[in-house]
Write a protein that holds these residues in place. Structure first.
Motif, short mmCIF file in Angstrom:
data_model
loop_
_atom_site.label_atom_id
_atom_site.label_comp_id
_atom_site.label_asym_id
_atom_site.label_seq_id
_atom_site.Cartn_x
_atom_site.Cartn_y
_atom_site.Cartn_z
N CYS A 115 0.86 -1.18 0.00
CA CYS A 115 0.00 0.00 0.00
C CYS A 115 0.90 1.23 0.00
O CYS A 115 1.71 1.41 0.91
CB CYS A 115 -0.91 0.01 1.23
SG CYS A 115 -1.80 1.57 1.42
N CYS A 162 -7.05 -1.30 1.34
CA CYS A 162 -6.01 -1.55 2.34
C CYS A 162 -6.68 -1.76 3.69
O CYS A 162 -7.57 -1.01 4.09
CB CYS A 162 -5.07 -0.35 2.39
SG CYS A 162 -3.96 -0.39 3.78
N CYS A 214 -5.38 1.52 6.12
CA CYS A 214 -5.76 2.93 5.91
C CYS A 214 -7.00 3.07 5.05
O CYS A 214 -7.46 4.17 4.81
CB CYS A 214 -4.59 3.70 5.29
SG CYS A 214 -4.25 3.23 3.59
N GLU A 222 0.06 4.30 0.43
CA GLU A 222 -0.32 5.22 1.52
C GLU A 222 0.37 4.84 2.82
O GLU A 222 0.89 5.69 3.53
CB GLU A 222 -1.84 5.19 1.73
CG GLU A 222 -2.63 5.92 0.66
CD GLU A 222 -2.35 7.42 0.67
OE1 GLU A 222 -2.31 8.02 1.76
OE2 GLU A 222 -2.18 7.99 -0.43
N CYS A 223 0.36 3.56 3.13
CA CYS A 223 0.98 3.07 4.37
C CYS A 223 2.49 2.95 4.21
O CYS A 223 3.21 2.94 5.19
CB CYS A 223 0.41 1.71 4.75
SG CYS A 223 -1.35 1.74 5.13
ZN LIG Z 1 -2.74 1.52 3.44
#
Ligand SMILES: [Zn+2]
Length: 110
Positions: free
Chosen positions: A76, A99, A102, A78-79
């Motif tokens: 991911c 995900c 998040c 974002e993570c």
């Molecule tokens: Zn994520």
């Protein structure tokens, strides 16, 4: 034989072994051995015999070897790490994948 949760073209990160931390795209699923082939991950040298009929030169080639599904996770952005995916099913039976951490949409149902 267990079902592989990953899909072709998923971006994954290696969580164990010599390629730990590397990312790549899933090129192929190998459900028979519960493994996946990931782009540029788990390169192994193998020897190729010259084959004139296929116009192939002999020598040492490097190629991706299948890696155990347990050693990779969906990545991911974002993570910034490997995550579990959570699916949400639509009424028409298609699924989006998010995900688990998040809640970013990773793959939209087709
Ligand atoms: Zn994520």
């Amino acid at each position: 034989m267990s079902k592989i949760a990953l899909k072709k073209n998923d971006l994954v990160v290696v969580i164990r072994g010599k390629d730990k931390g590397k990312q790549g795209k899933v090129l192929k699923l190998v459900p028979e051995t519960n493994r996946v082939i990931v782009e540029r991950i788990n390169f192994v040298k193998h020897f190729v015999k010259a084959d004139r009929s296929r116009n192939q030169q002999g020598g040492v080639m490097e190629k991706e070897a299948p890696i155990a599904v347990a050693n990779v996770m969906l990545y991911c952005a974002e993570c910034g790490q490997g995550v579990r995916a959570r699916s949400r099913r639509h009424e028409d039976g298609t699924k989006d994948r998010y995900c688990h951490r998040c809640d970013t949409l990773i793959e939209k149902a087709k």
